[in-house]
Design a protein around this motif. Structure first.
Motif, PDB file in Angstrom:
ATOM      1  N   ASN A   1     -79.697  26.214  31.939  1.00 59.02           N
ATOM      2  CA  ASN A   1     -78.411  26.135  31.352  1.00 59.02           C
ATOM      3  C   ASN A   1     -77.492  25.417  32.579  1.00 59.02           C
ATOM      4  O   ASN A   1     -76.845  26.136  33.279  1.00 59.02           O
ATOM      5  CB  ASN A   1     -77.383  27.506  30.973  1.00 59.02           C
ATOM      6  CG  ASN A   1     -78.299  27.572  28.862  1.00 59.02           C
ATOM      7  OD1 ASN A   1     -78.771  26.801  28.632  1.00 59.02           O
ATOM      8  ND2 ASN A   1     -77.775  28.586  29.433  1.00 59.02           N
ATOM      9  N   LEU A   2     -76.910  24.371  32.361  1.00 61.20           N
ATOM     10  CA  LEU A   2     -76.185  24.091  33.255  1.00 61.20           C
ATOM     11  C   LEU A   2     -74.384  23.465  33.080  1.00 61.20           C
ATOM     12  O   LEU A   2     -73.964  24.129  32.120  1.00 61.20           O
ATOM     13  CB  LEU A   2     -76.856  22.253  33.193  1.00 61.20           C
ATOM     14  CG  LEU A   2     -75.272  21.418  34.208  1.00 61.20           C
ATOM     15  CD1 LEU A   2     -75.716  22.007  36.216  1.00 61.20           C
ATOM     16  CD2 LEU A   2     -75.849  19.593  34.226  1.00 61.20           C
ATOM     17  N   GLU A   3     -74.372  24.267  34.680  1.00 58.51           N
ATOM     18  CA  GLU A   3     -72.886  24.345  33.966  1.00 58.51           C
ATOM     19  C   GLU A   3     -72.247  23.810  35.186  1.00 58.51           C
ATOM     20  O   GLU A   3     -72.680  24.268  36.832  1.00 58.51           O
ATOM     21  CB  GLU A   3     -72.188  25.701  34.617  1.00 58.51           C
ATOM     22  CG  GLU A   3     -70.686  26.503  33.712  1.00 58.51           C
ATOM     23  CD  GLU A   3     -70.236  27.695  34.321  1.00 58.51           C
ATOM     24  OE1 GLU A   3     -68.831  28.238  33.960  1.00 58.51           O
ATOM     25  OE2 GLU A   3     -71.461  28.550  35.009  1.00 58.51           O
ATOM     26  N   LEU A   4     -70.483  23.338  35.285  1.00 57.76           N
ATOM     27  CA  LEU A   4     -70.345  22.372  36.124  1.00 57.76           C
ATOM     28  C   LEU A   4     -68.997  22.698  36.846  1.00 57.76           C
ATOM     29  O   LEU A   4     -68.251  23.180  35.412  1.00 57.76           O
ATOM     30  CB  LEU A   4     -70.418  20.541  35.313  1.00 57.76           C
ATOM     31  CG  LEU A   4     -71.851  20.244  35.913  1.00 57.76           C
ATOM     32  CD1 LEU A   4     -71.790  18.960  34.759  1.00 57.76           C
ATOM     33  CD2 LEU A   4     -72.359  20.288  37.059  1.00 57.76           C
ATOM     34  N   ILE A   5     -68.649  22.501  37.971  1.00 62.44           N
ATOM     35  CA  ILE A   5     -66.865  24.136  37.648  1.00 62.44           C
ATOM     36  C   ILE A   5     -67.195  22.641  38.382  1.00 62.44           C
ATOM     37  O   ILE A   5     -67.739  22.451  40.192  1.00 62.44           O
ATOM     38  CB  ILE A   5     -67.625  25.320  37.816  1.00 62.44           C
ATOM     39  CG1 ILE A   5     -67.777  25.717  37.271  1.00 62.44           C
ATOM     40  CG2 ILE A   5     -65.661  25.123  38.673  1.00 62.44           C
ATOM     41  CD1 ILE A   5     -67.661  27.466  37.870  1.00 62.44           C
ATOM     42  N   GLY A   6     -65.887  21.655  38.481  1.00 63.18           N
ATOM     43  CA  GLY A   6     -64.775  20.883  39.617  1.00 63.18           C
ATOM     44  C   GLY A   6     -64.126  21.470  40.756  1.00 63.18           C
ATOM     45  O   GLY A   6     -65.095  21.149  41.642  1.00 63.18           O
ATOM     46  N   ASP A   7     -62.959  22.515  40.762  1.00 60.94           N
ATOM     47  CA  ASP A   7     -62.921  23.363  41.563  1.00 60.94           C
ATOM     48  C   ASP A   7     -63.733  24.506  41.302  1.00 60.94           C
ATOM     49  O   ASP A   7     -62.653  24.906  41.514  1.00 60.94           O
ATOM     50  CB  ASP A   7     -60.781  23.455  41.226  1.00 60.94           C
ATOM     51  CG  ASP A   7     -60.764  23.687  42.647  1.00 60.94           C
ATOM     52  OD1 ASP A   7     -61.131  24.321  43.682  1.00 60.94           O
ATOM     53  OD2 ASP A   7     -58.984  23.184  42.381  1.00 60.94           O
ATOM     54  N   ALA A   8     -65.056  24.801  42.466  1.00 61.28           N
ATOM     55  CA  ALA A   8     -65.605  25.278  42.398  1.00 61.28           C
ATOM     56  C   ALA A   8     -65.323  26.879  42.882  1.00 61.28           C
ATOM     57  O   ALA A   8     -65.308  27.705  42.348  1.00 61.28           O
ATOM     58  CB  ALA A   8     -67.263  24.962  41.925  1.00 61.28           C
ATOM     59  N   GLU A   9     -64.428  26.767  44.015  1.00 56.71           N
ATOM     60  CA  GLU A   9     -64.772  27.863  45.349  1.00 56.71           C
ATOM     61  C   GLU A   9     -63.488  29.263  44.340  1.00 56.71           C
ATOM     62  O   GLU A   9     -64.469  30.229  44.487  1.00 56.71           O
ATOM     63  CB  GLU A   9     -62.943  27.110  46.063  1.00 56.71           C
ATOM     64  CG  GLU A   9     -63.389  28.227  47.844  1.00 56.71           C
ATOM     65  CD  GLU A   9     -64.362  28.529  48.227  1.00 56.71           C
ATOM     66  OE1 GLU A   9     -64.717  29.571  48.436  1.00 56.71           O
ATOM     67  OE2 GLU A   9     -66.029  27.655  48.137  1.00 56.71           O
TER      68      GLU A   9
END
Length: 439
Positions: free
Chosen positions: A83-91
């Motif tokens: 499963n792919l999870e994309l997080i823009g502001d990941a920190e």
């Protein structure tokens, strides 16, 4: 008597023969079993992996490319789902997850996690075949126990990226080496109706760069000066102070975006491509993001941050395997796949961290052309003394406790009373330093 002796010898020979036959049979069966076990392990490594894992990436702009990459892995292992999870502001999100031990199976590493803490959160990766000889910045992923826990996704350096055409139209044919030259250049660009440099003020990760990267470029003895030589964190000659003043001067002189809170990251890319904005301080992989949206790579230039003491070659986000994963074999196999043959680097269009990649030779040649020292971060880590490590750990701890983070940078940029802000930080830092020294 002779016959009795002969009979006894014959029986002994038969017994020995039978004994040998049993041993041979036993050894033969054992070898067959071992071969079957080896064959089973080999088959399992290629075909029998089964389960579902989650992979986290910050590249929200590369959703389809990453899905294609995952499909290739799933074809190789038909019983695996990624499963792919994309997080823009990941920190910040990853940092919160790490605290409650809820990091995804294959995850980006939040920078707040120190090398001394790697083994608390991640699985060791020493059995995947990556070494100092085949990947850049290998040592940055080593924990205090000497094991490998993560790998940099790319090799990159931070500097000023600019639109060459904008410079040409403004008759700028020399890159600035000092801050004075830089701000003279900004004045010229502003008079031409171009926003000289974008800050991306509202993004935590861009603001953190003025603490994580820029101070070290402007002060090559930053941490030792503050921890050992007892200089104030915001003393006049501190790299942190110099970096904060630089970015503040950009805004205070109206050389950046006007609407600090309304300006978006994706907009900055379009504005640089279209020539509305001339520059940005970011890492070299950003050039490929501009290329992705249609900008000619030949029109994108880059130079070191003015007044830099050296060029520091880092990497982008690191990737590791969560210690709490239910499928360690699958997670490690997927992480290895990401780096093998540059799968991940190619999918998101960044510089590969693998030393065998031919583009890296061009990168090093480019850096050498600036005629200032080059520091490969991984080599610095590898050559650290115990004292160096202790200094870094204390500096990092004090930064976190004193809340010297992106929000402080944002405050400093717009504050009407920076002397008060500066004094408060110096006092807080020194008080915390005294407390930690007394523990």
């Amino acid at each position: 008597m002779k016959e009795v002796g002969l009979m006894r010898n014959k029986k002994i020979k038969i017994s020995i023969t039978v004994f040998i036959a049993i041993i041979v049979t036993f050894v033969g069966v054992k070898i067959i079993k071992e071969n079957k076990i080896k064959e089973s392990i080999t088959n399992n490594s290629d075909k029998e992996l089964e389960g579902k894992i989650t992979f986290v990436s910050n590249r929200t702009d590369k959703k389809e490319e990453l899905k294609t990459l995952i499909s290739e892995f799933e074809e190789k292992y038909p019983k695996v789902i990624v499963n792919l999870e994309l997080i823009g502001d990941a920190e910040e999100i990853l940092q919160r997850r790490a605290i409650v031990q809820e990091l995804s199976d294959v995850t980006l590493i939040p920078s707040a996690i120190k090398a001394s803490e790697y083994e608390q959160y991640f699985l060791a990766l020493d059995d995947l075949g990556f070494t100092e000889d085949n990947i850049y910045n290998y040592s940055t992923g080593i924990g205090l126990d000497g094991k490998l826990y993560n790998l940099n996704t790319s090799i990159s350096w931070n500097g000023i990226i600019y639109n060459k055409k904008v410079f040409e139209e403004a008759n700028i044919n020399k890159i600035p080496k000092t801050q004075e030259e830089f701000f003279n250049l900004c004045k010229i660009l502003k008079e031409k109706g171009v926003t000289p440099i974008i800050l991306n003020y509202k993004q935590a990760w861009t603001m953190n760069t003025w603490l994580d990267i820029a101070p070290y470029l402007l002060d090559d003895n930053l941490e030792r000066n503050i921890i050992i030589n007892n200089k104030n964190i915001l003393s006049d000659d501190s790299g942190v102070f110099k970096a904060l003043n630089f970015v503040r001067n950009v805004y205070q002189n109206n050389y950046s975006e006007d609407n600090l809170l309304g300006y978006e990251w994706e907009q900055s890319k379009m504005d640089i491509k279209n020539g509305k904005v001339a520059m940005i301080f970011w890492n070299s992989d950003f050039k490929y993001q501009l290329e992705d949206i249609g900008m000619n790579i030949e029109d994108i230039g880059m130079f070191p941050l003015p007044d830099s003491k050296y060029i520091k070659v880092y990497g982008d986000y690191k990737i590791g395997v969560s210690k709490n994963t239910k499928y360690p074999e699958i997670s490690k196999a997927f992480l290895k796949f990401l780096f093998e043959e540059d799968h991940y680097a190619n999918a998101v269009n960044i510089s590969s961290p693998l030393k065998a990649n031919s583009k890296n030779e061009d990168l090093i040649k480019e850096l050498e052309s600036y005629n200032i020292p080059i520091d490969i971060h991984g080599e610095t880590i590898r050559n650290q003394t115990i004292e160096d490590l202790e200094i870094h750990e204390q500096y990092d701890t004090l930064r976190r406790l004193s809340e010297l983070d992106y929000s402080f940078v944002q405050d400093y940029i717009i504050s009407d009373d920076i002397e008060n802000l500066r004094n408060q930080m110096n006092i807080k830092w020194n008080e915390l330093k005294e407390k930690t020294n007394n523990l």
